[in-house]
Design a protein around this motif. Structure first.
Motif, PDB file in Angstrom:
ATOM      1  N   ILE A  58       0.847  -1.198   0.000  1.00  0.00           N
ATOM      2  CA  ILE A  58       0.000   0.000   0.000  1.00  0.00           C
ATOM      3  C   ILE A  58       0.882   1.247   0.000  1.00  0.00           C
ATOM      4  O   ILE A  58       0.638   2.199  -0.760  1.00  0.00           O
ATOM      5  CB  ILE A  58      -0.949  -0.009   1.215  1.00  0.00           C
ATOM      6  N   ASN A  59       1.915   1.249   0.818  1.00  0.00           N
ATOM      7  CA  ASN A  59       2.835   2.378   0.882  1.00  0.00           C
ATOM      8  C   ASN A  59       3.521   2.585  -0.465  1.00  0.00           C
ATOM      9  O   ASN A  59       3.645   3.715  -0.946  1.00  0.00           O
ATOM     10  CB  ASN A  59       3.863   2.155   1.985  1.00  0.00           C
ATOM     11  N   PHE A  60       3.957   1.517  -1.094  1.00  0.00           N
ATOM     12  CA  PHE A  60       4.598   1.611  -2.399  1.00  0.00           C
ATOM     13  C   PHE A  60       3.644   2.205  -3.432  1.00  0.00           C
ATOM     14  O   PHE A  60       4.016   3.085  -4.213  1.00  0.00           O
ATOM     15  CB  PHE A  60       5.072   0.226  -2.854  1.00  0.00           C
ATOM     16  N   GLN A  61       2.394   1.746  -3.438  1.00  0.00           N
ATOM     17  CA  GLN A  61       1.418   2.250  -4.400  1.00  0.00           C
ATOM     18  C   GLN A  61       1.116   3.731  -4.170  1.00  0.00           C
ATOM     19  O   GLN A  61       0.931   4.484  -5.127  1.00  0.00           O
ATOM     20  CB  GLN A  61       0.140   1.419  -4.340  1.00  0.00           C
ATOM     21  N   LEU A  62       1.064   4.163  -2.921  1.00  0.00           N
ATOM     22  CA  LEU A  62       0.861   5.584  -2.626  1.00  0.00           C
ATOM     23  C   LEU A  62       2.023   6.427  -3.145  1.00  0.00           C
ATOM     24  O   LEU A  62       1.819   7.502  -3.725  1.00  0.00           O
ATOM     25  CB  LEU A  62       0.687   5.800  -1.121  1.00  0.00           C
ATOM     26  N   GLN A  63       3.237   5.943  -2.966  1.00  0.00           N
ATOM     27  CA  GLN A  63       4.407   6.665  -3.459  1.00  0.00           C
ATOM     28  C   GLN A  63       4.397   6.733  -4.986  1.00  0.00           C
ATOM     29  O   GLN A  63       4.721   7.769  -5.571  1.00  0.00           O
ATOM     30  CB  GLN A  63       5.700   6.002  -2.976  1.00  0.00           C
ATOM     31  N   GLU A  64       4.034   5.634  -5.634  1.00  0.00           N
ATOM     32  CA  GLU A  64       3.959   5.626  -7.100  1.00  0.00           C
ATOM     33  C   GLU A  64       2.900   6.598  -7.600  1.00  0.00           C
ATOM     34  O   GLU A  64       3.122   7.321  -8.563  1.00  0.00           O
ATOM     35  CB  GLU A  64       3.649   4.216  -7.617  1.00  0.00           C
ATOM     36  N   SER A  65       1.749   6.617  -6.950  1.00  0.00           N
ATOM     37  CA  SER A  65       0.675   7.540  -7.335  1.00  0.00           C
ATOM     38  C   SER A  65       1.136   8.984  -7.186  1.00  0.00           C
ATOM     39  O   SER A  65       0.874   9.820  -8.054  1.00  0.00           O
ATOM     40  CB  SER A  65      -0.567   7.311  -6.476  1.00  0.00           C
ATOM     41  N   ASP A  66       1.819   9.270  -6.100  1.00  0.00           N
ATOM     42  CA  ASP A  66       2.327  10.618  -5.867  1.00  0.00           C
ATOM     43  C   ASP A  66       3.319  11.013  -6.953  1.00  0.00           C
ATOM     44  O   ASP A  66       3.289  12.136  -7.465  1.00  0.00           O
ATOM     45  CB  ASP A  66       2.973  10.706  -4.483  1.00  0.00           C
ATOM     46  N   ARG A  67       4.200  10.079  -7.338  1.00  0.00           N
ATOM     47  CA  ARG A  67       5.174  10.361  -8.390  1.00  0.00           C
ATOM     48  C   ARG A  67       4.494  10.631  -9.734  1.00  0.00           C
ATOM     49  O   ARG A  67       4.884  11.535 -10.475  1.00  0.00           O
ATOM     50  CB  ARG A  67       6.142   9.193  -8.549  1.00  0.00           C
ATOM     51  N   ILE A  68       3.455   9.860 -10.039  1.00  0.00           N
ATOM     52  CA  ILE A  68       2.733  10.046 -11.301  1.00  0.00           C
ATOM     53  C   ILE A  68       2.048  11.407 -11.337  1.00  0.00           C
ATOM     54  O   ILE A  68       2.140  12.135 -12.322  1.00  0.00           O
ATOM     55  CB  ILE A  68       1.721   8.905 -11.515  1.00  0.00           C
ATOM     56  N   VAL A  69       1.364  11.755 -10.256  1.00  0.00           N
ATOM     57  CA  VAL A  69       0.677  13.050 -10.201  1.00  0.00           C
ATOM     58  C   VAL A  69       1.682  14.189 -10.295  1.00  0.00           C
ATOM     59  O   VAL A  69       1.465  15.175 -11.018  1.00  0.00           O
ATOM     60  CB  VAL A  69      -0.183  13.160  -8.920  1.00  0.00           C
ATOM     61  N   THR A  70       2.800  14.086  -9.606  1.00  0.00           N
ATOM     62  CA  THR A  70       3.838  15.112  -9.663  1.00  0.00           C
ATOM     63  C   THR A  70       4.375  15.255 -11.087  1.00  0.00           C
ATOM     64  O   THR A  70       4.550  16.369 -11.576  1.00  0.00           O
ATOM     65  CB  THR A  70       4.987  14.779  -8.690  1.00  0.00           C
ATOM     66  N   THR A  71       4.614  14.136 -11.762  1.00  0.00           N
ATOM     67  CA  THR A  71       5.096  14.183 -13.139  1.00  0.00           C
ATOM     68  C   THR A  71       4.085  14.848 -14.055  1.00  0.00           C
ATOM     69  O   THR A  71       4.437  15.696 -14.881  1.00  0.00           O
ATOM     70  CB  THR A  71       5.412  12.758 -13.649  1.00  0.00           C
TER      71      THR A  71
END
Length: 95
Positions: A58-71
């Motif tokens: 879950i933590n990994f998926q949250l970090q990935e989502s944050d990276r995608i939105v930031t990009t």
């Protein structure tokens, strides 16, 4: 984690590497039985393979989502209009 893999219990047919029972040493068989077992494994490794809790996923998926939105936000065109200038949306509507 190594104590789950490197111990004498691994020699027993019903020994599981994970609590879900998904990961185990397949019983002796022909080549096709090994292929069938490998193909039955999940395509994406679950955290339990590495001895981690499900929350790590879950933590990994949250970090990935944050990276995608930031990009996505970083590649958005900047809106700067001078006095009387038109925004990119207004220019597209005109054409």
């Amino acid at each position: 984690m190594l104590k789950n893999i490197l111990n004498t219990n691994i020699l027993e047919d019903d020994y599981k590497f994970s609590s879900s029972g998904t990961y185990y040493a397949p019983p002796e068989g022909n080549r096709q039985s090994y292929i069938d077992y490998i193909e039955s494994l999940p395509l994406n490794d679950e955290p339990e393979v590495f001895g981690m809790h499900q929350n790590t996923n879950i933590n990994f998926q949250l970090q990935e989502s944050d990276r995608i939105v930031t990009t996505i936000l970083n590649i958005q065109p900047r809106m700067s209009t001078a006095a009387g200038g038109k925004s990119p949306d207004e220019l597209i509507i005109e054409k």
